[in-house]
Write a protein that holds these residues in place. Structure first.
Motif, short mmCIF file in Angstrom:
data_model
loop_
_atom_site.label_atom_id
_atom_site.label_comp_id
_atom_site.label_asym_id
_atom_site.label_seq_id
_atom_site.Cartn_x
_atom_site.Cartn_y
_atom_site.Cartn_z
N ASP A 25 -11.30 7.05 1.24
CA ASP A 25 -9.73 6.39 1.64
C ASP A 25 -9.08 6.53 0.27
O ASP A 25 -7.33 6.28 0.26
CB ASP A 25 -9.79 5.44 2.70
N SER A 26 -9.19 5.62 -0.34
CA SER A 26 -8.31 5.24 -2.04
C SER A 26 -9.10 6.07 -3.18
O SER A 26 -9.12 5.46 -4.26
CB SER A 26 -8.72 3.76 -2.17
N LYS B 178 -4.98 6.09 -0.83
CA LYS B 178 -4.04 4.98 -0.70
C LYS B 178 -4.62 3.69 -2.13
O LYS B 178 -5.50 3.66 -2.33
CB LYS B 178 -3.77 4.29 0.35
N TRP C 193 0.88 6.33 -0.64
CA TRP C 193 0.06 6.97 -0.68
C TRP C 193 0.01 8.06 -1.27
O TRP C 193 1.28 7.60 -2.56
CB TRP C 193 0.24 7.90 0.94
N GLU D 141 -0.49 11.07 -3.37
CA GLU D 141 -0.49 13.16 -2.56
C GLU D 141 -0.11 14.22 -3.74
O GLU D 141 0.88 14.19 -4.42
CB GLU D 141 0.47 13.11 -0.71
N ASP E 251 -0.71 5.69 10.03
CA ASP E 251 -0.98 6.71 9.22
C ASP E 251 -2.34 7.48 9.50
O ASP E 251 -3.79 6.12 9.56
CB ASP E 251 -0.89 6.49 7.87
N LEU F 125 -5.89 7.91 8.07
CA LEU F 125 -6.37 7.95 6.73
C LEU F 125 -7.46 9.33 6.07
O LEU F 125 -7.48 10.25 6.78
CB LEU F 125 -7.59 6.98 6.93
N ARG G 208 -4.80 13.21 -0.86
CA ARG G 208 -3.96 11.78 -1.03
C ARG G 208 -5.37 10.58 -0.65
O ARG G 208 -6.07 10.62 -0.17
CB ARG G 208 -2.86 11.78 -0.31
N TRP H 9 0.93 -1.64 0.30
CA TRP H 9 0.07 0.42 0.19
C TRP H 9 0.97 1.24 0.12
O TRP H 9 1.74 0.95 0.33
CB TRP H 9 -1.23 0.16 1.46
N VAL I 86 2.89 3.47 2.82
CA VAL I 86 1.52 3.62 4.04
C VAL I 86 2.20 3.00 5.73
O VAL I 86 3.02 1.75 5.03
CB VAL I 86 0.22 2.67 3.46
#
Length: 807
Positions: free
Chosen positions: A738-739, A701, A691, A693, A773, A775, A699, A689, A769
């Motif tokens: 989140d994604s 993931k 990030w 950004e 972290d 989220l 950002r 995984w 990741v």
């Protein structure tokens, strides 16, 4: 060709029940019909539905269907898993807590309809019908039903596919080619001929130009990608214009991996070579094109050597591709969303349309066939507009509302104008959203957190969908369960012939889109809804209006269902793909019956009067993306990767299918393509995984897919991801943030005429990741968004871009 003719002669049609629409087989009832969405894609394929005891148990391809010839993708084959899924919405629901809380109570359809009717009538009286926004999703086969519902029930002009800034989905290609040609172009892959590949007039394209598109995984409206595979098997060469190395690029004579957002630069270079090397079709240009001299002047200095450092494609490759396109027996272009999802959307559309025109590849065998929508445009957007008060219609939220060109290029309401109206209350507050089969929060919305914050200001929201989605969970007050394709009586046509769907099963209390619109319409505005049921409504749609050319359709919906041999894509239905070549020579395109094209000049307009009327450059142009190595070099130093997204997969259609075990077994996680060189450079590894950004601190993931499909310096992420297995309550909303690639996008970033959006050409950095972290949904829960913004206005750029307009 001979082999295919022999195949047709030997085909045992009796074994496939030719002419029958339903029969019994091994204890099953088998129904011959068409699968449209939901769930699905843009293409309707012929299916045989196997039901037993009222339950769908198996789906097979229909060998006699002229669209797919019995072929099906996994989305169709996995339909029983979707239809019978236990997590589908079973009953109407009313929220029993605050928005965002996963708290609902079951209500009856009458209770739902009563509350909606009461609220709609009150809103119309107190605020005006224009304060209601009606939204429908893409590909869901509600392109005529919901616009009519908006007009004849809600009486609002504000119907939209809310989410994409800049109408960044198909519309620029539609309006662009309609302005230049008078009609839409579609690859001639023999689909118009009853005998298909055996037809003596047809020839396989000499070249298939696949531009910003993956036709095998993504079937466009009215087009099945596999047709192009068969063309390649028959000898068609490939030119692939795509930042990614797709199936097509790997087999291409020329792969042109343009820097995302610079497609117009490459296209103008191709035009330069064709004109400067005198490779264009002189006879076609002289007789049938307008504005050639202006086009030649525009691209005179746009050489491959000029283009190469901008679009990052080798000059020799550009020159070789141009020569191949111009000198082949024919060239057919299959184009994709890369055209819309860049700032110069209309500019690149112009350029590629012009390339096809000056090489004579319009309405020729194996070229680009001119097809007209099966119904006049009033049968889609604009359907029922006569029921809207003219003063109300004048209040439609169009791009001018958000400070863009005053010309209303497209007929639906504008996403940015709607967003501005919600945030600012200008020109009027929005009181209600009706969202039918659209999952904006997880899929289409530019900056989903901003969209959700805005929708929280709307007093009343209804969502109709087969599943509980992040959008429904986040903002809906009432949720209505929608039936799937095998549970609805419906019909569909666009660039394709008439096709119908027939109901063969039920799922609890789910109702079809047709039933919901019709039943609610009868309550709110009964005088506009005279039909007894969905079948009568479909019959009206099929028979009420003349098709292009003045022919009439005289069969009811039931007739169309029960006579499949006459309703095939190459049967005797009143509207069909017109297999006639060179229609412009025969007076088949213009309403006056004269030779020529359906444009103001009667010619293909290389210099477009339509574009000029809209206030858009009437010749090809390029605008550098708002963030890029050229426009924001300082930002590029810190965010040195170009991020694109939106590529399709076999398993999913946009945000659909994420609940299905089979699909998730094949594709369990969101994937971002990273080159081996960049994996090493940024310390990330395959399967991990990471990030992604941007300069605003936004950002998301995804998991690394280490691959040579992308070049160093570029990454490609997937869109539409959410996780039905996660918590649906606020702030998580099934992991919708989140994604989500769209965390990185911005509203109010459009091109000329309010068309196009730079969502395939952003800058980013990547890093692993780490455990613990924060989220994205946690950031949003605390701050409300990734960065502050003034309502109704775009974000302030971190670095003022040096916007380069090349023309």
């Amino acid at each position: 060709m001979a082999d295919y003719r022999e195949f047709l002669e030997k085909l045992d049609r009796k074994a496939y029940h030719e002419g029958e629409w339903q029969w019994q087989e091994d204890g099953y009832t088998v129904t011959r019909t068409t699968h449209w969405s939901p769930p699905g894609c843009h293409m309707g394929c012929g299916v045989l539905l196997y039901t037993k005891d009222g339950k769908l148990e198996r789906v097979e391809g229909d060998p006699l269907n002229a669209v797919a010839n019995g072929k099906l993708c996994m989305r169709c084959l996995d339909l029983p898993e979707a239809v019978n899924h236990p997590d589908r919405l079973k009953y109407p629901l009313r929220r029993s807590g605050e928005r965002g809380q996963d708290r609902w109570e079951r209500i009856s359809w009458d209770e739902a309809y009563d509350e909606i009717t009461e609220r709609v009538l009150a809103i119309k009286k107190e605020h005006g019908p224009e304060s209601i926004v009606v939204v429908h999703g893409t590909g869901r086969n509600i392109g005529w039903q919901v616009p009519y519902f908006a007009s004849a029930c809600m009486e609002t002009p504000n119907v939209s596919t809310f989410g994409f800034t800049g109408f960044a989905c198909y519309l620029p290609r539609m309006i662009g080619t309609s302005a230049k040609y008078g009609d839409m172009i579609i690859v001639d892959a023999s689909q118009a001929h009853p005998d298909r590949y055996a037809n003596p007039d047809w020839q396989a394209p000499g070249v298939v130009l696949v531009w910003g598109n993956e036709p095998i995984k993504s079937n466009a409206d009215g087009f099945l990608g596999h047709w192009l595979v068969q063309c390649v098997q028959m000898g068609s060469k490939i030119v692939s214009v795509d930042p990614r190395l797709t199936w097509w690029g790997a087999r291409a004579a020329y792969w042109l991996p343009v820097r995302p957002g610079t497609d117009a630069v490459a296209a103008m270079a191709l035009l330069n070579v064709v004109i400067e090397e005198d490779l264009y079709d002189h006879d076609f240009v002289d007789r049938w094109c307008y504005g050639f001299e202006a086009l030649a002047e525009r691209v005179a200095d746009k050489t491959p050597e000029w283009a190469a450092p901008i679009c990052e494609v080798d000059a020799d490759a550009l020159r070789g591709a141009a020569r191949l396109i111009a000198t082949s027996s024919s060239c057919a272009c299959q184009w994709g969303l890369a055209f819309e999802q860049q700032i110069a959307a209309l500019g690149v559309t112009e350029a590629v349309a012009d390339l096809m025109a000056i090489t004579g590849n319009i309405d020729n065998p194996g070229g680009n066939a001119l097809y007209r929508c099966a119904f006049l445009i009033e049968k889609r957007y604009g359907l029922g507009d006569e029921y809207i008060d003219p003063e109300v219609y004048a209040k439609k939220l169009i791009p001018a509302t958000s400070g863009i060109n005053e010309s209303n290029i497209v007929s639906c309401a504008d996403t940015d104008a709607i967003l501005a109206a919600i945030e600012t209350g200008e020109p009027y507050p929005i009181q209600m959203f009706w969202i039918q089969s659209s999952n904006a929060l997880a899929c289409a919305s530019m900056d989903p957190a901003r969209t959700r914050a805005a929708l929280m200001k709307v007093p009343f929201i209804v969502v109709a969908d087969p599943f509980m989605t992040p959008t429904a969970q986040a903002v809906a007050d009432i949720v209505l369960p929608v039936a799937m394709s095998c549970e609805r009586n419906s019909c569909r046509t666009w660039w394709t012939p008439v096709r119908t769907m027939v109901k063969v099963t039920d799922y609890y209390e789910a109702k079809s889109d047709e039933q919901i619109c019709l039943e609610l319409g009868k309550r709110i505005k009964p005088e506009h809804w005279p039909w007894a049921d969905d079948k009568e409504w479909c019959t009206w749609y099929l028979t009420d209006q003349l098709a292009p050319g003045g022919t009439e359709y005289d069969r009811t919906w039931e007739d169309t269902v029960q006579n499949p041999s006459e309703n095939s894509c190459n049967g005797t239905a009143y509207w069909d793909w017109d297999a006639t070549y060179h229609k412009y020579e025969k007076g088949m395109l213009r309403p006056d019956g004269q030779p020529g094209f359906n444009t103001p000049t009667g010619r293909i307009e290389l210099w477009s009067f339509g574009y000029d009327h809209w206030g858009v450059d009437p010749l090809p142009y390029h605008i550098e993306p708002p963030e890029s190595p050229l426009s924001t070099p300082k930002t590029f130093e810190e965010f040195p990767l170009i991020l694109s997204g939106g590529g399709r997969s076999f398993e999913f259609f946009h945000s659909e299918h994420r609940q299905l075990p089979t699909m998730r077994e094949f594709h369990p996680d969101p994937l971002i393509m990273v080159s081996p060189e960049d994996c090493k450079r940024f310390g990330v590894r395959d399967g991990a995984w990471i990030w992604v950004e941007n300069s605003r601190g936004a950002r998301f993931k995804q998991k690394v897919k280490e691959t040579i499909e992308v070049m160093p310096g570029r990454v490609h992420a997937e869109h539409g991801w959410w996780f039905p297995e996660q918590d649906g309550a606020e702030p998580n909303f099934y992991g919708a943030y989140d994604s989500n690639l769209n965390n990185m996008t911005e509203a109010f970033r459009t091109g000329q005429g309010g068309i196009g959006s730079a969502i395939k050409s952003m800058l980013c950095k990547i890093y692993p990741v780490q455990e613990g972290d924060v989220l994205p949904h946690e950031v949003i829960a605390e701050k409300g968004d990734f960065a502050p913004y003034e309502p109704g206005k775009p974000y302030e750029p971190v670095e003022e871009p040096v916007v380069t307009v090349m023309s």
